[in-house]
Write an enzyme that holds these catalytic residues in place. Structure first.
Site, mmCIF file in Angstrom:
data_model
loop_
_atom_site.group_PDB
_atom_site.id
_atom_site.type_symbol
_atom_site.label_atom_id
_atom_site.label_comp_id
_atom_site.label_asym_id
_atom_site.label_seq_id
_atom_site.Cartn_x
_atom_site.Cartn_y
_atom_site.Cartn_z
ATOM 1 N N CYS A 2 0.819 -1.210 0.000
ATOM 2 C CA CYS A 2 0.000 0.000 0.000
ATOM 3 C C CYS A 2 0.855 1.264 0.000
ATOM 4 O O CYS A 2 1.928 1.293 0.585
ATOM 5 C CB CYS A 2 -0.881 0.027 1.241
ATOM 6 N N ARG A 27 5.213 0.443 -5.936
ATOM 7 C CA ARG A 27 5.131 -0.425 -4.765
ATOM 8 C C ARG A 27 4.208 -1.620 -5.001
ATOM 9 O O ARG A 27 4.253 -2.592 -4.257
ATOM 10 C CB ARG A 27 4.634 0.366 -3.548
ATOM 11 N N TRP A 73 -2.918 -2.648 -1.729
ATOM 12 C CA TRP A 73 -2.519 -3.990 -2.159
ATOM 13 C C TRP A 73 -3.289 -4.937 -1.249
ATOM 14 O O TRP A 73 -3.075 -4.962 -0.037
ATOM 15 C CB TRP A 73 -1.002 -4.160 -1.988
ATOM 16 N N ASN A 99 -1.715 1.562 5.823
ATOM 17 C CA ASN A 99 -0.800 0.556 5.282
ATOM 18 C C ASN A 99 -0.423 -0.342 6.457
ATOM 19 O O ASN A 99 -0.034 0.156 7.507
ATOM 20 C CB ASN A 99 0.441 1.269 4.700
ATOM 21 N N GLY A 100 -0.570 -1.657 6.298
ATOM 22 C CA GLY A 100 -0.245 -2.578 7.395
ATOM 23 C C GLY A 100 -1.414 -3.503 7.661
ATOM 24 O O GLY A 100 -2.337 -3.596 6.843
ATOM 25 N N GLU A 485 17.923 -16.741 -9.626
ATOM 26 C CA GLU A 485 17.542 -15.338 -9.849
ATOM 27 C C GLU A 485 17.002 -15.142 -11.271
ATOM 28 O O GLU A 485 16.007 -14.433 -11.462
ATOM 29 C CB GLU A 485 18.768 -14.445 -9.570
ATOM 30 N N LYS A 489 13.251 -13.798 -12.058
ATOM 31 C CA LYS A 489 12.984 -12.610 -12.888
ATOM 32 C C LYS A 489 11.970 -12.949 -13.973
ATOM 33 O O LYS A 489 11.040 -12.203 -14.233
ATOM 34 C CB LYS A 489 14.255 -12.088 -13.572
ATOM 35 N N GLU A 492 8.376 -13.576 -12.538
ATOM 36 C CA GLU A 492 7.768 -12.353 -11.990
ATOM 37 C C GLU A 492 7.164 -11.456 -13.057
ATOM 38 O O GLU A 492 6.076 -10.929 -12.874
ATOM 39 C CB GLU A 492 8.856 -11.488 -11.326
ATOM 40 N N HIS A 508 18.017 -35.551 -11.066
ATOM 41 C CA HIS A 508 17.250 -36.109 -9.949
ATOM 42 C C HIS A 508 15.779 -35.730 -10.026
ATOM 43 O O HIS A 508 15.075 -35.788 -9.021
ATOM 44 C CB HIS A 508 17.856 -35.651 -8.619
ATOM 45 N N LYS A 607 6.462 -3.952 -4.265
ATOM 46 C CA LYS A 607 7.899 -3.657 -4.194
ATOM 47 C C LYS A 607 8.440 -3.867 -2.783
ATOM 48 O O LYS A 607 9.499 -4.437 -2.599
ATOM 49 C CB LYS A 607 8.150 -2.214 -4.648
HETATM 50 C C1 F6R Z 1 12.288 -9.947 -6.846
HETATM 51 C C2 F6R Z 1 11.966 -9.089 -5.748
HETATM 52 C C3 F6R Z 1 11.567 -9.701 -4.458
HETATM 53 C C4 F6R Z 1 12.378 -9.043 -3.325
HETATM 54 C C5 F6R Z 1 11.881 -9.546 -1.961
HETATM 55 C C6 F6R Z 1 12.702 -8.984 -0.831
HETATM 56 O O1 F6R Z 1 12.564 -9.247 -8.001
HETATM 57 O O2 F6R Z 1 12.027 -7.900 -5.868
HETATM 58 O O3 F6R Z 1 11.741 -11.064 -4.469
HETATM 59 O O4 F6R Z 1 13.715 -9.341 -3.512
HETATM 60 O O5 F6R Z 1 10.547 -9.184 -1.790
HETATM 61 O O6 F6R Z 1 12.635 -7.602 -0.798
HETATM 62 P P1 F6R Z 1 13.686 -6.732 -0.026
HETATM 63 O O7 F6R Z 1 15.007 -6.934 -0.672
HETATM 64 O O8 F6R Z 1 13.190 -5.335 -0.183
HETATM 65 O O9 F6R Z 1 13.687 -7.198 1.385
#
Ligand code: F6R
Length: 612
Positions: A2, A27, A73, A99-100, A485, A489, A492, A508, A607
């Protein structure tokens, strides 16, 4: 998650709120709303984007020099118009944005329903604003006092702003566990979840601390109290954030801009911390804890998502160069499994946003058990940065694209410096190796510059595979976390199912998936496990899988076997993740763009994940 924006001053609030909400779009959210007080109070809110909200408010009264805005959100209740914020109190005299999560909302709601309250949404937030009004009426107190008393009754996390129709000169904001910053202008106030909506209006900000309540009055100076009603002196800081850093700067998407920024962001992460000529590595923020770290029995790295992948790279580097045992844990698992910890343990928390709820909770748990906590964060002054004993900032600059790119390489850079500096102090890394990695590290930014020039080659490969339904990513050693990773990516932002595996694990299980339709991305750079990876590629080829190989410049063997290959500049094996991840970021970017996906705000993602 949020986003909160609020304004109180001389200007029209609506355009400031809308612009601010757009700045917070990164976000992640699924509905948006604003409330304004002119002669009457007006609330406009709807499911969808801020642009949908603008269309919804079009032609209606949007006047008023006080207002609150929100992007939601969904947590409690599906994303729809009714659940969007702001929410009214029972009499409709108060509105709130939040937010929360209010954890005890269900019992509070039950109580209030018994007393005749009616609720229009499924949210926990609406319960809080009803509670505030309920207390105000029952206890015959002013809004500030009622809000303070209500916050003493709720369990959970919140950043809230409350506005009253009867007093359009005041906003009241409070926070616990969710971030909130107040901008102080010449004759106005701004409130937001982070500084991005504020930076173009003022550089003077106050970050609210947990359990603080701010009273903003049009005709007075900012006042801050804690929830025990003790007055606090606002600590006004100057924002370092520059407006250009949060704008696209000619790129089509923030994600592409951030991928291209990596030569600079990696340099910024190293700036002032290494001097290859003199053989110096120093991470100022943690120097007081270096002895503690060198003598630690083990390191436990806690993080989520991409930051967890950076932690996995660090596991290889710290064990190799500093010879300290490392465990890498998902923060969300660690916090709930009664981990065995003691004072000889050092916990390293990695987080771009510095607000991730699970990582924050893991830190609090580790602290309560006496461990030393070191933070590796990107956002200066964030909750995690403040909760740790010491730490190093990654200095990647604001990351707006939801999919993390430059934050990952900045984290890996700082963690590499950490491994090297501990190894040097402990004497566990040979001098020649130390010097070689250090000078290689300095050349990584220019090598990435060279690599980025090949992005049309990656775009070409993306075109071929854009309709694939599954992808497999393989790597060994510290290229295994890069495989994870790369897969993260892709899923996502393009919504293609993808999995990362250690290359040898393929036989395996995942090998059963391989057929002529399956693209397999293999990180097959030169190094001790090169021959082993070559064998893994043979296994894929034998089953007709399509190989996209990331190889070292000048490679012959893998290039001959692979269907497509991308050459990356040669570097020391331990620094390969910093370079090999770049083509994987670009591959997912181009595939997502070609599939028409919203690259910067992928569906369902946020985010900074401020709920567990
Ligand atoms: C992937 C991504 C998420 C964050 C995760 C942790 O692209 O952005 O997987 O890496 O939510 O977020 P932080 O690093 O802000 O604790």
């Amino acid at each position: 998650m949020c986003g909160i924006v609020a304004y109180l001053g001389q200007k029209q609030a609506y355009p400031i709120l809308i612009k601010g909400l757009k700045r917070l779009e990164y976000r992640g959210y699924d509905s948006a709303g604003v409330a304004l007080v002119d002669s009457e109070m007006a609330v406009y809110k709807c499911k969808g984007k801020v642009s949908d909200l603008e269309a919804h408010a079009n032609g209606k009264n949007i006047n008023g020099t006080i207002g609150i805005g929100h992007t939601r959100w969904a947590t409690h209740g599906e994303p729809n118009d009714a659940n969007a914020h702001p929410h009214y109190s029972e009499s409709k005299k108060l509105v709130i944005i939040h937010n929360g999560i209010i954890e005890n909302y269900a019992s509070l709601k039950k109580e209030m329903i018994k007393r005749g309250h009616t609720f229009l949404s499924d949210t926990d937030t609406e319960v809080l604003v009803h509670l505030i009004e309920d207390i105000q009426e029952k206890e015959k107190v002013d809004l500030f006092e009622a809000l303070r008393m209500a916050l003493n009754e709720v369990i959970g996390a919140y950043a809230i702003v409350v506005m009253s129709k009867d007093d359009p000169n005041k906003l009241i904001a409070a926070k616990k566990g969710s971030p909130m910053v107040i901008g102080i202008g010449k004759d106005d106030f701004y409130i937001a979840s982070d500084a991005t909506p504020i930076v173009e209006y003022t550089k003077n900000v106050v970050y609210l601390e947990d359990e603080e309540i701010a009273l903003l009055d049009r005709n007075e100076e900012l006042k801050i109290f804690n929830i025990k009603n003790q007055s606090k002196t606002p600590y006004i800081q100057e924002l370092e954030l520059q407006l250009e850093a949060i704008e696209k700067g000619g790129y089509e998407h923030f994600m592409l801009k951030e991928i291209y920024e990596q030569p600079k962001s990696i340099l910024d992460s190293m700036r002032g911390r290494i001097n290859a000529a003199q053989g110096i590595v120093s991470l100022g923020g943690i120097s007081d804890y270096e002895t503690k770290m060198i003598n630690a029995k083990r390191f436990i790295i806690v993080a989520c998502g991409t930051s967890w992948h950076a932690g996995l790279v660090a596991e290889y580097l710290i064990e190799e160069y500093a010879r300290i045992p490392v465990e890498v844990e998902y923060a969300s698992e660690f916090r709930y499994r009664n981990p065995i910890l003691n004072e000889d343990d050092v916990v390293i928390a990695i987080s771009q946003s510095g607000e991730t709820a699970d990582t924050l909770a893991a830190i609090e748990l580790a602290k309560s058990k006496g461990a030393t906590i070191i933070g590796i964060c990107n956002v200066v002054g964030s909750s995690i940065a403040r909760a740790t004993h010491a730490g190093s900032y990654t200095h990647a600059g604001p990351e707006i694209g939801v999919a993390s790119t430059k934050a990952f390489t900045a984290q890996v850079t700082v963690l590499t410096l950490l491994a090297l500096s501990l190894g040097k102090k402990k004497g566990t890394i040979p001098h020649s190796k130390f010097a070689q990695i250090l000078s290689e590290l300095e050349s990584v930014p220019s090598k990435i510059e060279t690599l980025l020039k090949k992005d049309n080659q990656i775009e070409y490969i993306s075109e071929i595979f854009k309709n694939a339904t599954n992808f497999l990513y393989l790597g060994r050693g510290c290229s295994f976390p890069v495989a994870l990773e790369g897969a993260l990516k892709l899923k996502e932002i393009s919504y293609i199912h993808a999995e990362g595996y250690p290359a040898a694990e393929m036989k395996h299980g995942p090998i059963a998936l391989i057929d002529a339709e399956m693209p397999v991305v293999v990180i097959a750079t030169k190094g001790p496990s090169y021959e082993k990876v070559v064998s893994n590629i043979q296994e894929v080829k034998a089953r007709k899988g399509k190989i996209i190989a990331i190889v070292t410049e000048g490679d012959v063997t893998v290039k001959e076997m692979a269907d497509y290959s991308i050459e990356i500049p040669e570097t020391d094996e331990s620094l390969v993740p910093l370079i090999s991840v770049i083509p994987l970021q670009l591959l997912s970017y181009y595939i997502a763009v070609m599939r028409g996906c919203n690259v910067d705000q992928p569906r369902n993602l946020a985010k900074s994940v401020t709920v567990e």
